[in-house]
Design a protein around this motif. Structure first.
Motif, mmCIF file in Angstrom:
data_model
loop_
_atom_site.group_PDB
_atom_site.id
_atom_site.type_symbol
_atom_site.label_atom_id
_atom_site.label_comp_id
_atom_site.label_asym_id
_atom_site.label_seq_id
_atom_site.Cartn_x
_atom_site.Cartn_y
_atom_site.Cartn_z
ATOM 1 N N GLU A 43 17.418 -0.595 -10.033
ATOM 2 C CA GLU A 43 16.607 -0.227 -11.220
ATOM 3 C C GLU A 43 15.165 0.402 -10.914
ATOM 4 O OE1 GLU A 43 18.070 -4.059 -14.033
ATOM 5 O OE2 GLU A 43 16.433 -4.395 -12.529
ATOM 6 N N ILE A 44 14.738 0.169 -9.629
ATOM 7 C CA ILE A 44 13.689 0.730 -9.369
ATOM 8 C C ILE A 44 13.572 2.464 -9.575
ATOM 9 C CG2 ILE A 44 11.924 1.450 -7.342
ATOM 10 C CD1 ILE A 44 13.146 -1.306 -6.021
ATOM 11 N N TYR A 45 12.689 3.059 -10.046
ATOM 12 C CA TYR A 45 12.586 4.468 -10.012
ATOM 13 C C TYR A 45 10.955 5.022 -9.808
ATOM 14 C CZ TYR A 45 10.544 3.653 -14.590
ATOM 15 O OH TYR A 45 9.765 3.511 -15.760
ATOM 16 N N ILE A 46 11.023 6.088 -9.398
ATOM 17 C CA ILE A 46 9.658 6.806 -8.970
ATOM 18 C C ILE A 46 9.138 7.136 -10.175
ATOM 19 C CG2 ILE A 46 8.688 9.049 -8.080
ATOM 20 C CD1 ILE A 46 10.989 9.297 -6.121
ATOM 21 N N GLY A 47 7.716 6.693 -10.193
ATOM 22 C CA GLY A 47 6.791 6.864 -11.527
ATOM 23 C C GLY A 47 6.975 5.341 -12.339
ATOM 24 N N MET A 48 7.659 4.519 -12.008
ATOM 25 C CA MET A 48 7.937 3.157 -12.617
ATOM 26 C C MET A 48 6.421 2.595 -12.627
ATOM 27 S SD MET A 48 10.071 -0.059 -11.205
ATOM 28 C CE MET A 48 11.469 -0.197 -12.555
ATOM 29 N N PRO A 49 6.008 2.157 -13.822
ATOM 30 C CA PRO A 49 4.612 1.589 -13.986
ATOM 31 C C PRO A 49 4.743 0.133 -13.354
ATOM 32 C CG PRO A 49 4.995 2.558 -16.021
ATOM 33 C CD PRO A 49 6.289 2.510 -15.097
ATOM 34 N N VAL A 50 3.729 -0.265 -12.664
ATOM 35 C CA VAL A 50 3.994 -1.687 -11.808
ATOM 36 C C VAL A 50 2.602 -2.330 -11.708
ATOM 37 C CG1 VAL A 50 5.997 -1.071 -10.536
ATOM 38 C CG2 VAL A 50 3.701 -0.735 -9.536
ATOM 39 N N GLU A 51 2.779 -3.628 -11.447
ATOM 40 C CA GLU A 51 1.268 -4.423 -11.592
ATOM 41 C C GLU A 51 1.657 -5.639 -10.301
ATOM 42 O OE1 GLU A 51 -0.086 -6.089 -15.107
ATOM 43 O OE2 GLU A 51 2.128 -6.704 -15.770
ATOM 44 N N LEU A 52 0.425 -6.126 -10.041
ATOM 45 C CA LEU A 52 0.492 -6.958 -8.651
ATOM 46 C C LEU A 52 1.122 -8.178 -9.274
ATOM 47 C CD1 LEU A 52 -0.575 -7.641 -5.715
ATOM 48 C CD2 LEU A 52 -2.550 -8.395 -7.003
ATOM 49 N N VAL A 53 1.707 -8.883 -8.323
ATOM 50 C CA VAL A 53 1.973 -10.208 -8.250
ATOM 51 C C VAL A 53 1.780 -10.863 -7.000
ATOM 52 C CG1 VAL A 53 4.019 -11.907 -8.588
ATOM 53 C CG2 VAL A 53 3.937 -9.895 -10.087
ATOM 54 N N VAL A 54 1.032 -12.039 -6.854
ATOM 55 C CA VAL A 54 0.792 -12.745 -5.676
ATOM 56 C C VAL A 54 1.971 -13.532 -5.446
ATOM 57 C CG1 VAL A 54 -0.808 -14.007 -4.521
ATOM 58 C CG2 VAL A 54 -1.826 -12.423 -6.344
ATOM 59 N N ASP A 55 2.527 -13.139 -4.183
ATOM 60 C CA ASP A 55 3.713 -14.066 -3.840
ATOM 61 C C ASP A 55 3.324 -15.065 -2.737
ATOM 62 O OD1 ASP A 55 6.188 -15.252 -3.417
ATOM 63 O OD2 ASP A 55 7.063 -13.219 -2.868
ATOM 64 N N GLN A 56 3.259 -16.354 -3.102
ATOM 65 C CA GLN A 56 2.837 -17.130 -2.083
ATOM 66 C C GLN A 56 4.003 -17.790 -1.142
ATOM 67 O OE1 GLN A 56 -0.640 -18.410 -2.517
ATOM 68 N NE2 GLN A 56 -0.298 -19.099 -0.311
ATOM 69 N N VAL A 57 4.197 -16.928 -0.296
ATOM 70 C CA VAL A 57 5.168 -17.029 0.673
ATOM 71 C C VAL A 57 4.996 -18.216 1.507
ATOM 72 C CG1 VAL A 57 6.906 -16.037 2.380
ATOM 73 C CG2 VAL A 57 6.052 -14.622 0.391
ATOM 74 N N TRP A 58 3.952 -18.433 2.188
ATOM 75 C CA TRP A 58 3.682 -19.338 2.875
ATOM 76 C C TRP A 58 2.364 -20.217 2.369
ATOM 77 C CZ3 TRP A 58 4.262 -14.447 4.793
ATOM 78 C CH2 TRP A 58 5.229 -14.197 5.677
ATOM 79 N N GLU A 59 2.211 -21.546 2.690
ATOM 80 C CA GLU A 59 1.231 -22.205 2.004
ATOM 81 C C GLU A 59 -0.103 -21.578 2.521
ATOM 82 O OE1 GLU A 59 -0.724 -26.759 3.066
ATOM 83 O OE2 GLU A 59 1.580 -26.439 3.003
ATOM 84 N N ASP A 60 -0.461 -20.734 3.297
ATOM 85 C CA ASP A 60 -1.801 -20.597 3.737
ATOM 86 C C ASP A 60 -1.662 -18.940 3.621
ATOM 87 O OD1 ASP A 60 -0.128 -19.999 6.048
ATOM 88 O OD2 ASP A 60 -1.610 -20.146 7.448
ATOM 89 N N LEU A 61 -0.830 -18.259 3.107
ATOM 90 C CA LEU A 61 -0.717 -16.944 3.527
ATOM 91 C C LEU A 61 0.377 -16.276 2.102
ATOM 92 C CD1 LEU A 61 -1.580 -14.116 5.025
ATOM 93 C CD2 LEU A 61 0.523 -14.341 6.114
ATOM 94 N N ALA A 62 -0.377 -15.456 1.303
ATOM 95 C CA ALA A 62 0.292 -14.970 0.015
ATOM 96 C C ALA A 62 0.630 -13.352 0.698
ATOM 97 C CB ALA A 62 -0.121 -15.175 -0.838
#
Ligand SMILES: [Zn+2]
Length: 140
Positions: free
Chosen positions: A112-131
């Protein structure tokens, strides 16, 4: 969307003296920050000690809008690490500030990804001390 295989811990980003403020600011403010040159105003990413435009040493951290578009992308069908389940997409997002960042989408399948796709940030808390900074589709 990248899925993690919980049996294999995924590799953590390299946090060093050039990047520690970048990771801390993301973790603490939940905003993506980039460096901006105090001399010429050029934005820089990834973090570095010197402005790539004018070679000035005084760079400051500024928050971004977190908004951009997919500049390019690839789909991995063979994983580079057992912690990443295939297929998954890796996107190169160009932020409205003009810098580009490599990341993943969190809300769509690779096809579903395409060049020009408008996107915005999501902070993914992958580790407790590092996103990690990830992206989702953005309504324009
Ligand atoms: Zn500069």
């Amino acid at each position: 969307m990248v899925q993690y295989n919980k049996q294999y811990p995924i590799p953590r980003p390299d946090v060093n003296e050039d990047t520690i403020d970048y990771w801390k600011l993301l973790q603490e403010t939940r905003q993506l920050h980039v460096q901006k040159c105090k001399n010429c105003g050029t934005y820089s990413h990834p973090p570095r000690p010197v402005c790539h435009q004018c070679r000035h040493y005084q760079l400051e951290w500024v928050p971004t809008s977190g908004k951009g578009t997919v500049y390019s992308f690839v789909i991995y069908y063979r994983s580079v690490h057992p912690g990443f389940e295939v297929p998954y997409g890796v996107v190169l997002v160009e932020l409205v500030e003009g810098v580009r960042i490599i990341s993943n989408m969190v809300d769509c399948k690779p096809e579903e990804i395409y060049i020009g796709m408008p996107v915005e940030l999501v902070v993914d808390q992958v580790w407790e001390d590092l996103a990690l900074p990830k992206f989702k589709r953005r309504n324009t």
